[in-house]
Scaffold this active site. Structure first.
Site, mmCIF file in Angstrom:
data_model
loop_
_atom_site.group_PDB
_atom_site.id
_atom_site.type_symbol
_atom_site.label_atom_id
_atom_site.label_comp_id
_atom_site.label_asym_id
_atom_site.label_seq_id
_atom_site.Cartn_x
_atom_site.Cartn_y
_atom_site.Cartn_z
ATOM 1 N N TRP A 283 -4.328 5.455 -4.026
ATOM 2 C CA TRP A 283 -3.614 6.493 -3.269
ATOM 3 C C TRP A 283 -2.683 7.346 -4.120
ATOM 4 C CZ3 TRP A 283 -5.558 7.506 1.205
ATOM 5 C CH2 TRP A 283 -6.029 6.491 2.044
ATOM 6 N N GLU B 19 -3.749 -2.967 5.792
ATOM 7 C CA GLU B 19 -3.044 -3.514 6.956
ATOM 8 C C GLU B 19 -3.967 -4.318 7.866
ATOM 9 O OE1 GLU B 19 -2.872 -0.500 5.715
ATOM 10 O OE2 GLU B 19 -0.879 0.396 5.893
ATOM 11 N N LYS C 91 -6.966 10.081 -1.786
ATOM 12 C CA LYS C 91 -7.511 8.827 -2.314
ATOM 13 C C LYS C 91 -8.437 9.122 -3.486
ATOM 14 C CE LYS C 91 -8.231 4.295 -0.638
ATOM 15 N NZ LYS C 91 -8.723 3.373 0.363
ATOM 16 N N THR D 134 0.863 -1.177 0.000
ATOM 17 C CA THR D 134 0.000 0.000 0.000
ATOM 18 C C THR D 134 0.903 1.232 0.000
ATOM 19 O OG1 THR D 134 -1.808 1.114 1.155
ATOM 20 C CG2 THR D 134 -0.166 0.060 2.529
HETATM 21 P P1 AMP Z 1 -6.530 0.985 1.827
HETATM 22 O O1 AMP Z 1 -5.417 0.457 2.643
HETATM 23 O O2 AMP Z 1 -6.129 1.384 0.455
HETATM 24 O O3 AMP Z 1 -7.700 0.061 1.867
HETATM 25 O O4 AMP Z 1 -6.991 2.345 2.484
HETATM 26 C C1 AMP Z 1 -7.411 2.432 3.823
HETATM 27 C C2 AMP Z 1 -7.826 3.839 4.121
HETATM 28 O O5 AMP Z 1 -8.901 4.224 3.264
HETATM 29 C C3 AMP Z 1 -8.320 4.085 5.509
HETATM 30 O O6 AMP Z 1 -7.276 4.260 6.443
HETATM 31 C C4 AMP Z 1 -9.154 5.343 5.312
HETATM 32 O O7 AMP Z 1 -8.331 6.497 5.250
HETATM 33 C C5 AMP Z 1 -9.769 5.117 3.949
HETATM 34 N N1 AMP Z 1 -11.089 4.484 4.079
HETATM 35 C C6 AMP Z 1 -11.396 3.181 3.882
HETATM 36 N N2 AMP Z 1 -12.720 2.972 4.066
HETATM 37 C C7 AMP Z 1 -13.270 4.161 4.384
HETATM 38 C C8 AMP Z 1 -14.586 4.603 4.720
HETATM 39 N N3 AMP Z 1 -15.634 3.785 4.712
HETATM 40 N N4 AMP Z 1 -14.757 5.907 5.033
HETATM 41 C C9 AMP Z 1 -13.717 6.768 5.036
HETATM 42 N N5 AMP Z 1 -12.451 6.417 4.726
HETATM 43 C C10 AMP Z 1 -12.221 5.129 4.407
#
Ligand code: AMP
Length: 543
Positions: free
Chosen positions: A444, A328, A439, A184
């Site tokens: 990202w 993670e 995002k 990530t």
């Molecule tokens: P990833 O590791 O790419 O799945 O990204 C995780 C991150 O995405 C989290 O730490 C949040 O910052 C954001 N994220 C994931 N789900 C949500 C959600 N339902 N609402 C707001 N932010 C989210």
């Protein structure tokens, strides 16, 4: 005193072995990169997975080796998940949307021995030909008839597995053995790897199966829109086989009309994905005047689900579950569902509650802390940095001590980089992000990396990159620049500088000049103040 129970290790291959025996007729339906629709039941999938494990052994793969994939959602990718981990190697899923630089970094960092690639992504590798690790073997995921002419030395998936028996002596592995690897984005610099174990993967599959029965049940037909290169498609390829749900794999066809048609023709009952993809499906539902006939639930996560989107699907009779999680965390951390016993909840209350990120699933603990690391109350008012721990949460990053040290607190909880409140009844509300990332469409972009390059422009005195809300992509980067006196650099000049290091979709959408950047008490640029200042800013393609 110890219990007197057998200590059978949890093993990923057992999820598929179980499905092959108990849910043998449930199927994996795949939109193939070859252009057709392919069907295969779990029994046959288990056989082909055994053939593939023999094929991997024939390539010289040994326990602990990393085997990479660059592929859409489909049955061959599913077979790779199980064959690689089943034989004791590690399945490393690579995100094809990464920049060339990031992709090469993770191929080298993971020390991948073999890379399995879908037809669609062969051109990406051809462009990197001279930079690929010298001993990396490449296998294209198709049959001989569809294998492309290429300057690369490509082996062919179907030829690799064809000569081998349909049974494999799957080894008993300690359950802590690594099974999967997914990188990530870091806030700066290089991506960071989450290394899942057999134990964490099986437990996560069980946790989500228990938590999301409306999606995951016998006879369900589940369409993972979220790619298998995004945290194991949120665990669906592991959870669906044990509950007896079929998987309807969309390949690369993720636009609204294609998804609608596939949902209709395959009687899809549930589907999971990021908000951006649901916009396309929503437009198609509006155009056709009704949702796909069997669609009962959509799970929305990866970014905040907009209230209007939740209201839309609920009005159509499609249940919305808003989920929050992270790479993670395998990834599911919280889910928002309204129990049937709450049938007297008004529509507005229902939508409002579902706009929150939901409550923790079993196996995940949450805490919010202040800047000194002190726990804050879960009263729905206190806002702090969110930390997590659990059976399927990383204990550190793969071969990255610095990132591990930065992420874990003194009690060995993992810092999410999200800023949140938690209500007394356990609802998580994500308020902001402390990590300096943007995002866009579920992917990202590092603002700090963009800033570092922008600063190399001779006309720039200072700069910051911030996220601006976008109706389709959730967020897009905008470059805020304090120019040197008398200078007026252009967006194109910045794009030219950045293109070498970033994928095209990661470049800023707009450039804004400002006299000075707001600073925090400690003299850092206050992104929070900047984001607030630009809260009403409208991006050029939305104006
Ligand atoms: P990833 O590791 O790419 O799945 O990204 C995780 C991150 O995405 C989290 O730490 C949040 O910052 C954001 N994220 C994931 N789900 C949500 C959600 N339902 N609402 C707001 N932010 C989210």
């Amino acid at each position: 005193m110890q219990g007197l129970m057998m200590n059978r290790p949890l093993a990923v291959i057992d999820l598929l072995r179980y499905a092959a025996e108990i849910h043998s007729n449930e199927e994996i339906v795949s939109v193939r990169t070859e252009g057709d629709l392919h069907r295969q039941d779990y029994a046959r999938t288990f056989e082909r997975t055994a053939q593939l494990a023999h094929g991997l052994a024939a390539l010289g793969i040994e326990p602990g080796d990393r085997v990479a994939t660059l592929a859409w959602n489909g049955y061959r990718h599913f077979e790779l998940y199980y064959a690689i981990s089943g034989m004791g190697a590690v399945c490393h899923t690579i995100n094809p949307r990464l920049s060339a630089e990031q992709m090469l970094f993770i191929l080298n960092h993971a020390e991948d021995r073999v890379l399995f690639v879908d037809l669609t992504f062969v051109p990406i590798l051809e462009a990197l030909k001279d930079h690929l690790p010298a001993n990396l073997r490449l296998v294209v995921m198709t049959d001989a008839a569809h294998s492309p002419e290429s300057a690369l030395d490509l082996e062919c998936y179907e030829d690799l597995i064809a000569p081998h028996p349909t049974e494999y002596d799957w080894p008993d592995l300690p359950e802590e053995t690594a099974a999967g690897l997914c990188y990530t984005s870091g806030t700066t610099g290089n991506p960071k790897g989450s290394l899942y174990s057999h134990r964490s993967t099986v437990l996560h599959a069980l946790f989500i199966a228990v938590t999301l029965p409306r999606s995951l049940h016998e006879g369900a037909r589940l369409l993972p829109v979220v790619p298998m290169f995004h945290v194991n498609s949120w665990g669906m390829p592991y959870a669906a086989p044990i509950v007896g749900a079929s998987l309807i794999m969309p390949g690369g066809k993720l636009d609204g009309p294609s998804l609608y048609d596939l949902m209709e023709s395959e009687n899809v009952t549930a589907s999971w994905g990021v908000p951006t993809v649901w916009l396309g499906l929503r437009a198609e539902i509006e155009a056709r005047g009704k949702p796909p006939s069997a669609l009962d639930q959509v799970v929305i996560g990866g970014s905040a689900a907009p209230r209007s989107m939740i209201a839309f699907f609920e009005t159509q009779g499609v249940d919305v579950c808003h989920a929050w999680g992270m790479t993670e965390m395998s990834p599911v951390g919280t889910t928002g569902q309204i129990p049937n016993s709450d049938s007297d909840v008004t529509f507005e209350d229902r939508v409002a509650r579902k706009s929150l990120q939901g409550r923790r699933i079993f196996g995940v603990d949450l805490k919010i802390v202040d800047e000194a690391g002190q726990r804050l109350p879960q009263d729905g008012k206190a806002v702090g940095e969110l930390y997590v721990r659990g059976n399927a949460v990383i204990s550190g990053y793969f071969n990255d001590e610095a990132a591990t040290k930065a992420a874990m607190d003194s009690e060995c909880w993992f810092g999410t980089g999200d800023v949140a409140s938690i209500s007394p009844n356990g609802y998580l509300s994500i308020q902001d992000r402390s990590k300096d990332l943007i995002k866009s469409g579920g992917e990202w972009i590092s603002s700090i990396d963009l800033e570092n390059i922008a600063m190399s422009h001779p006309d720039v005195a200072n700069c910051a990159v911030i996220a601006i809300a976008h109706p389709k992509w959730d967020e897009r980067p905008v470059l805020v620049v304090v120019p040197k006196e008398g200078c007026e650099p252009t967006l194109q000049e910045f794009h030219d500088l950045m293109s070498e290091h970033f994928a095209k979709w990661q470049l800023p959408d707009d450039l804004v000049f400002i006299d000075a950047l707001p600073l925090t008490a400690t003299g850092k640029v206050s992104k929070l103040t900047l984001r607030r200042k630009f809260a009403d800013y409208v991006l050029p393609d939305v104006r």
